[in-house]
Every structure is written in C-alpha cells, then in structure tokens.
Design a protein around this motif. Structure first.
Motif, PDB file in Angstrom:
ATOM      1  N   PRO A   1       6.251 -35.250  36.377  1.00 36.80           N
ATOM      2  CA  PRO A   1       6.266 -34.587  35.174  1.00 36.80           C
ATOM      3  C   PRO A   1       7.494 -34.381  34.709  1.00 36.80           C
ATOM      4  O   PRO A   1       8.418 -33.999  35.463  1.00 36.80           O
ATOM      5  N   ILE A   2       7.813 -34.690  33.325  1.00 36.66           N
ATOM      6  CA  ILE A   2       9.338 -34.188  32.582  1.00 36.66           C
ATOM      7  C   ILE A   2       9.746 -32.130  33.375  1.00 36.66           C
ATOM      8  O   ILE A   2      11.295 -32.649  33.442  1.00 36.66           O
ATOM      9  N   TYR A   3       8.771 -31.560  33.375  1.00 34.38           N
ATOM     10  CA  TYR A   3       8.929 -30.854  33.709  1.00 34.38           C
ATOM     11  C   TYR A   3       9.845 -30.301  35.012  1.00 34.38           C
ATOM     12  O   TYR A   3       9.467 -29.334  35.492  1.00 34.38           O
ATOM     13  N   GLY A   4       9.318 -31.108  35.804  1.00 33.01           N
ATOM     14  CA  GLY A   4       9.333 -30.971  37.609  1.00 33.01           C
ATOM     15  C   GLY A   4       8.012 -30.923  38.752  1.00 33.01           C
ATOM     16  O   GLY A   4       6.914 -31.018  37.859  1.00 33.01           O
ATOM     17  N   ILE A   5       7.918 -31.101  39.864  1.00 32.91           N
ATOM     18  CA  ILE A   5       6.965 -31.123  39.967  1.00 32.91           C
ATOM     19  C   ILE A   5       6.369 -29.162  40.401  1.00 32.91           C
ATOM     20  O   ILE A   5       5.445 -29.438  40.587  1.00 32.91           O
ATOM     21  N   ARG A   6       7.324 -28.534  40.309  1.00 32.99           N
ATOM     22  CA  ARG A   6       6.659 -27.061  41.023  1.00 32.99           C
ATOM     23  C   ARG A   6       6.047 -26.493  39.381  1.00 32.99           C
ATOM     24  O   ARG A   6       6.381 -26.589  38.159  1.00 32.99           O
ATOM     25  N   ALA A   7       4.614 -25.745  39.675  1.00 32.54           N
ATOM     26  CA  ALA A   7       4.604 -25.172  38.179  1.00 32.54           C
ATOM     27  C   ALA A   7       5.274 -23.982  38.493  1.00 32.54           C
ATOM     28  O   ALA A   7       5.360 -23.790  36.664  1.00 32.54           O
ATOM     29  N   ASP A   8       6.320 -23.882  39.617  1.00 29.66           N
ATOM     30  CA  ASP A   8       6.929 -22.369  38.366  1.00 29.66           C
ATOM     31  C   ASP A   8       7.939 -22.497  37.597  1.00 29.66           C
ATOM     32  O   ASP A   8       8.076 -22.550  36.937  1.00 29.66           O
TER      33      ASP A   8
ATOM     34  N   PRO B   1       4.173 -33.901  21.771  1.00 25.39           N
ATOM     35  CA  PRO B   1       5.449 -33.637  23.378  1.00 25.39           C
ATOM     36  C   PRO B   1       5.048 -34.277  24.006  1.00 25.39           C
ATOM     37  O   PRO B   1       3.360 -34.237  24.910  1.00 25.39           O
ATOM     38  N   GLU B   2       5.542 -34.613  25.847  1.00 23.57           N
ATOM     39  CA  GLU B   2       5.593 -34.472  26.352  1.00 23.57           C
ATOM     40  C   GLU B   2       3.889 -33.153  27.132  1.00 23.57           C
ATOM     41  O   GLU B   2       4.547 -32.193  26.802  1.00 23.57           O
ATOM     42  N   PRO B   3       2.650 -33.282  27.645  1.00 24.26           N
ATOM     43  CA  PRO B   3       1.839 -32.254  27.575  1.00 24.26           C
ATOM     44  C   PRO B   3       2.805 -31.720  29.420  1.00 24.26           C
ATOM     45  O   PRO B   3       3.352 -32.552  30.059  1.00 24.26           O
ATOM     46  N   VAL B   4       2.728 -30.777  28.908  1.00 23.81           N
ATOM     47  CA  VAL B   4       2.461 -29.984  30.308  1.00 23.81           C
ATOM     48  C   VAL B   4       1.644 -29.859  31.232  1.00 23.81           C
ATOM     49  O   VAL B   4       0.435 -29.818  30.505  1.00 23.81           O
ATOM     50  N   PRO B   5       1.548 -29.955  32.002  1.00 23.61           N
ATOM     51  CA  PRO B   5       0.396 -29.766  33.346  1.00 23.61           C
ATOM     52  C   PRO B   5       0.397 -29.044  33.422  1.00 23.61           C
ATOM     53  O   PRO B   5       0.206 -27.437  33.316  1.00 23.61           O
ATOM     54  N   ASN B   6      -1.249 -29.316  33.583  1.00 26.68           N
ATOM     55  CA  ASN B   6      -2.257 -27.974  33.113  1.00 26.68           C
ATOM     56  C   ASN B   6      -3.005 -28.018  34.714  1.00 26.68           C
ATOM     57  O   ASN B   6      -3.956 -26.639  34.852  1.00 26.68           O
ATOM     58  N   ILE B   7      -2.635 -29.190  35.860  1.00 27.84           N
ATOM     59  CA  ILE B   7      -2.848 -28.781  36.899  1.00 27.84           C
ATOM     60  C   ILE B   7      -1.555 -29.372  38.100  1.00 27.84           C
ATOM     61  O   ILE B   7      -1.135 -29.497  37.359  1.00 27.84           O
ATOM     62  N   GLY B   8      -2.316 -28.658  38.913  1.00 29.47           N
ATOM     63  CA  GLY B   8      -1.331 -28.779  40.417  1.00 29.47           C
ATOM     64  C   GLY B   8      -0.041 -28.476  40.214  1.00 29.47           C
ATOM     65  O   GLY B   8       0.302 -27.315  39.302  1.00 29.47           O
ATOM     66  N   GLY B   9       0.638 -29.044  41.330  1.00 32.21           N
ATOM     67  CA  GLY B   9       1.956 -28.292  41.302  1.00 32.21           C
ATOM     68  C   GLY B   9       2.561 -26.602  42.451  1.00 32.21           C
ATOM     69  O   GLY B   9       3.463 -25.902  42.186  1.00 32.21           O
ATOM     70  N   LEU B  10       1.177 -26.415  42.659  1.00 34.77           N
ATOM     71  CA  LEU B  10       1.298 -24.967  43.531  1.00 34.77           C
ATOM     72  C   LEU B  10       1.404 -25.191  44.933  1.00 34.77           C
ATOM     73  O   LEU B  10       3.045 -24.278  45.303  1.00 34.77           O
ATOM     74  N   LEU B  11       1.140 -26.056  45.493  1.00 34.69           N
ATOM     75  CA  LEU B  11       1.919 -26.434  46.964  1.00 34.69           C
ATOM     76  C   LEU B  11       3.678 -26.698  46.409  1.00 34.69           C
ATOM     77  O   LEU B  11       4.028 -25.490  47.787  1.00 34.69           O
ATOM     78  N   ALA B  12       4.329 -26.923  46.001  1.00 34.17           N
ATOM     79  CA  ALA B  12       5.966 -27.326  45.821  1.00 34.17           C
ATOM     80  C   ALA B  12       6.019 -26.073  45.809  1.00 34.17           C
ATOM     81  O   ALA B  12       7.166 -25.812  46.200  1.00 34.17           O
TER      82      ALA B  12
END
Length: 115
Positions: free
Chosen positions: A81-88, A49-60
């Motif tokens: 990322p396919i999951y979006g830019i926001r880590a939430d 599967p497309e990996p879930v990012p494990n860094i970044g996304g917090l500023l958004a």
C-alpha cells in the motif's frame, strides 16, 4: 439491489472520501440501469483517493522480516500500500495523520534529594 431479485451485474463505486469500494448490484432486468450508474461513477472513481487498508499490517508492527517478500509469495500480484506495510503507519480514516515524534528523555538537573 433495486428490486430484490438475484444480482447479475455489479457496479463498483469508490467512496470519494475513503477510496473504499461500494458495490451496487443489479438483476438482469435492470442491466440498463447498471450501465447508467457505471457511466456516472467513472470520473468519481478516477478521482477517489488510494484507500487506507482495513486489514493486515499487524505482523509488521511486532516482528522484523522482509514482509513485502512474504506477502508477494503468498499473494501473487500483491503490491505494498502507498501508506506502507505497517498498520501503525497508516492514517486513521476521518482523522488527520499525527506527526511522528521520537522518544524524549527528561533529565532532572540540580535535584536537592540526597542520594
């Protein structure tokens, strides 16, 4: 590493559950073994599967901005990322994604308290 010598060859295997990279390193003497392992993980890597990012996304999460433009300016070739830019918005590995729920307002009707 197979023998502990300096690595010359790296084979990337994608974890079939998370999609994250697992690196296997081989020295020059074990090049043939590296080629066999690389051939073995081809199909697994395609199916991962497309990996879930494990860094970044917090500023958004905290500041509104055109983050896609900012990230592309500072990292040429970056794609969202396919999951979006926001880590939430990213799912947590090992847990099913919780459905998004809006805020709820509770209104007290028919209160017997004096105002």
């Amino acid at each position: 590493m197979v023998c502990g010598a300096r690595s010359r060859h790296t084979v990337v295997e994608k974890d079939p559950t998370t999609g994250w990279d697992i690196e296997h390193r081989y020295c020059a003497r074990h090049h043939d073994h590296a080629e066999r392992v690389a051939a073995q993980v081809v199909e697994q890597n395609r199916a991962a599967p497309e990996p879930v990012p494990n860094i970044g996304g917090l500023l958004a999460c905290y500041f509104k901005a055109d983050w896609a433009t900012v990230y592309r300016r500072h990292s040429p070739g970056w794609t969202p990322p396919i999951y979006g830019i926001r880590a939430d918005d990213w799912p947590t590995q090992g847990r099913a994604a919780a459905p998004a729920r809006g805020l709820r307002l509770v209104v007290e009707v028919g209160s017997s308290r004096a105002r």
